[in-house]
Structures are given as C-alpha cells and as structure tokens.
Design a protein around this motif. Structure first.
Motif, short mmCIF file in Angstrom:
data_model
loop_
_atom_site.label_atom_id
_atom_site.label_comp_id
_atom_site.label_asym_id
_atom_site.label_seq_id
_atom_site.Cartn_x
_atom_site.Cartn_y
_atom_site.Cartn_z
N VAL A 161 -29.79 -62.60 25.76
CA VAL A 161 -31.17 -62.78 26.20
C VAL A 161 -32.14 -61.93 25.38
N THR A 162 -33.37 -62.42 25.24
CA THR A 162 -34.42 -61.65 24.57
C THR A 162 -35.77 -62.04 25.15
N LYS A 163 -36.71 -61.13 25.05
CA LYS A 163 -38.08 -61.39 25.51
C LYS A 163 -38.80 -62.19 24.44
N THR A 164 -39.39 -63.33 24.83
CA THR A 164 -39.97 -64.24 23.83
C THR A 164 -41.47 -64.42 23.95
N TYR A 165 -42.06 -63.92 25.05
CA TYR A 165 -43.48 -64.17 25.31
C TYR A 165 -44.09 -62.86 25.81
N THR A 166 -45.28 -62.51 25.32
CA THR A 166 -45.87 -61.22 25.69
C THR A 166 -46.33 -61.16 27.13
N SER A 167 -46.66 -62.32 27.74
CA SER A 167 -47.28 -62.26 29.05
C SER A 167 -46.78 -63.30 30.06
N ASN A 168 -46.10 -64.33 29.61
CA ASN A 168 -45.70 -65.42 30.51
C ASN A 168 -44.51 -65.01 31.36
N VAL A 169 -44.47 -65.47 32.62
CA VAL A 169 -43.35 -65.12 33.51
C VAL A 169 -42.05 -65.75 33.04
N ALA A 170 -42.12 -66.77 32.20
CA ALA A 170 -40.92 -67.41 31.65
C ALA A 170 -40.57 -66.81 30.30
N THR A 171 -40.74 -65.52 30.17
CA THR A 171 -40.59 -64.86 28.87
C THR A 171 -39.15 -64.74 28.40
N PHE A 172 -38.18 -64.59 29.31
CA PHE A 172 -36.80 -64.33 28.88
C PHE A 172 -36.05 -65.62 28.61
N ASP A 173 -35.43 -65.65 27.43
CA ASP A 173 -34.71 -66.82 26.98
C ASP A 173 -33.48 -66.35 26.20
N SER A 174 -32.54 -67.24 26.03
CA SER A 174 -31.34 -66.95 25.23
C SER A 174 -31.26 -67.97 24.11
N PRO A 175 -32.00 -67.76 23.01
CA PRO A 175 -32.06 -68.74 21.93
C PRO A 175 -30.68 -69.05 21.36
N GLY A 176 -30.38 -70.32 21.26
CA GLY A 176 -29.09 -70.73 20.73
C GLY A 176 -27.98 -70.77 21.77
N TYR A 177 -28.24 -70.23 22.96
CA TYR A 177 -27.22 -70.18 24.00
C TYR A 177 -27.66 -70.89 25.29
N GLY A 178 -28.87 -70.56 25.76
CA GLY A 178 -29.34 -71.06 27.04
C GLY A 178 -28.87 -70.18 28.18
#
Length: 335
Positions: A161-178
């Motif tokens: 997982v990584t933080k992808t957005y500075t302010s959105n509540v849906a900021t955490f994502d796992s690119p390439g994994y889900g």
C-alpha cells in the motif's frame, strides 16, 4: 469473543482545527475508543486503549517504529487479545505499517488505520475507519494475513500500500496489486492473500539509512554527500528499471567502494527494478558495480527494509539476498 487493543500514535485522526490550523487534540486519542458502534460488533469482548504517542506522523522516527513494534508484540502475547488496531497519521502510515509487518513475531491480526479529515471536520472519516479496522481484526480470515492497512473500507497489505492523494479519503491504494479485501457494512470480505510478505526478525535496526531521488542532470553530489554525512546505507530512487544519469553511476561506484550498500529502486509505482540496461547508469551497469536491485520499486518501503536488514548484517552480498529474490544469480564484477 476477543479483546482488541487500540494503540494510538496521533495523526489527523486525533486532531482538531484551531485558528492557526489543524493541530493535535489533547483528548483526541481518548475519543477513538468511545465510538458508540464499537459496542455492537459481534465477537468483540472488550476494547482497550493504549496511548503510545500523540504526534503528527511526519514526527515519527525509526526509533519510534522500533519501540512500537516491541510494544505490539508484547500486547499480542496476551492470550485474551485477538489483535491490535494502530491509529496513525497518513503521511508515514505506509512506513510504520511495513516496519511492523517485517518485524512482528505474532501472526495475530494487526490493522493500521488513520483519517484524512480531523475529528472536528464535516464528514470526518476517522470513526468509520476505526470501526472497520476492529471488524477486520476480529475476522477469522485476518489471522496470518500480515499487517494490514484499512481505510475507506478497503483492506490493503502493508508491503503493497501507498498514499496516492494529498487530501482525498480514498488516498491509499496498492498499485499493481489491489486491495486484499473490503469491509461492507458489518461483513469483512477477503478476496486474496499477499504472496510477497516476509518477516525479518532482528534485535536492532540501522537508523542511518538515506533515501535519495535522482533527477535529470543529477551529478551524484547528493549521493556522495550522504555517504560523507555518515549514512551507513542508501536507497537510490532511479528512473524506470532503476536507471540513473552517468555521473550518478560514478557516485554509486564510489559509495559502494566505501562499504556502503546502495539499494536501487524506481520512481515507478508498478513493476520491478531489474538489471536490463547495460549502458553507463543502466540497471545492469549499476549491479555490476555492486549495487543492489530492490524488486519492490517504492523507495520508502525499500528504506524501511534496509534499516531492518542492516540490523542483522552489513555485508553487501548478504543484504542482496533480501532484496534480489527473483533475479538470477550472476557473478557480479565489482568495478
């Protein structure tokens, strides 16, 4: 029935907005365990709150992470404890969660969570994230899943997982994994299990590890300066497959000759660093000098891992075995 311990460290989830801006709330951590809906979760016997800290997550240090890891392991030794929820700031949540994932001894579920909106803000997401995290801890499928990150009703593996957005509540994502799964109302649904997690048990860590990002026109002076400043390990974030400008390649060779391990990552979210390009500064050229290819491309994750690995060994070739698990073993000619 199980007891869940919430370990609080601070962050936006325990902050309020005042005239000068958003700041830690002196009673914010206490409010976390007073979410009314927690009392209605099936299988929850008791909630305990342990205040580890109340700091913004940029203030979190490797020493803090190490102390937190030891504390969580101690808590999990209690047979009555089903698992632990760690509340944290979002800025460095991915580092702390990955640190815990690598160093914790127990297979009991540990879920890290946070908030993007402070407790006084309209639509604050903290209480919902805590509620979903406790539900995740109590799920029978959560045992042995490693440390997880749960926000916005999504469950992610700490390594991915990584933080992808500075302010959105849906900021955490796992690119390439889900995500590993989701929390839907009162049901926790796991769709997969991470096959890449690992555990590196150690008695100490090496805090003096630097993370450096290369750039076009980089002459390698920043890399060499880090070595001169006393950093004992360096993670270098390159382009694409881990390629760097030619002057940086020269600096990599100099630093490795000083006995300092240099781990190469990429500024790309997806894929893996691999020694493909043999031109000066290409990944194959760097590896020939003795650089280590990090198959996990995210630099901040590689830094956490290198700190932990260097607590076990400072031998560059031994360190390599922790990072190059799928790269064919070749004789490496140190330039």
């Amino acid at each position: 029935m199980g007891k869940v311990v919430i370990v609080t460290t601070g962050g936006t989830i325990a902050m309020v907005k005042e005239r000068e801006g958003v700041v830690p709330y002196d009673k914010g951590n206490i409010l976390i365990s007073e979410i009314p809906e927690l009392r209605d979760i099936p299988g929850l016997d008791k909630i305990e709150l342990y205040e580890f800290a109340n700091i913004p997550s940029p203030h979190m240090t490797p020493a803090d992470m190490w102390r937190l890891s030891k504390l969580v392991d101690e808590i999990l030794e209690d047979e009555e404890v089903a698992g632990v929820v760690v509340t944290h700031g979002t800025d460095t949540l991915e580092e702390t969660s990955y640190f815990l994932d690598l160093t914790l001894k127990s297979e009991k579920p540990v879920v890290c969570t946070a908030a993007m909106r402070n407790i006084g803000e309209l639509g604050t997401d903290g209480p919902r994230n805590v509620l979903s995290s406790v539900r995740t801890v109590l799920s029978p499928q959560a045992y042995g899943m490693g440390v997880m990150v749960c926000l916005n009703d999504e469950i992610h593996a700490a390594r991915e997982v990584t933080k992808t957005y500075t302010s959105n509540v849906a900021t955490f994502d796992s690119p390439g994994y889900g995500p590993l799964g989701i929390v839907d109302e009162d049901v926790v649904i796991f769709n997969r299990k991470s096959l890449t997690r690992e555990r590196i048990l150690t008695d100490k860590i090496e805090e003096k590890v630097a993370l450096i990002k290369t750039f076009t026109g980089d002459n390698g002076s920043v890399l060499k300066a880090a070595a001169q400043m006393g950093y004992r390990g360096i993670v270098l974030e390159g382009f694409g497959r881990g390629n760097v400008p030619p002057d940086v390649a020269d600096a990599v060779g100099e630093v490795i000759k000083m006995g300092i391990p240099v781990v190469i990552t990429s500024r790309c979210f997806k894929g893996r660093v691999y020694p493909v390009y043999a031109y000066k500064g290409g990944g194959a050229d760097l590896r020939k000098m003795g650089a280590i290819m990090s198959e996990h491309p995210i630099g901040q994750k590689a830094k956490i891992k290198l700190m932990i690995v260097m607590g076990k060994t400072t031998d560059i070739e031994e360190i390599r075995t922790y990072f190059e698990r799928t790269i064919k073993r070749r004789t490496i000619e140190h330039g």
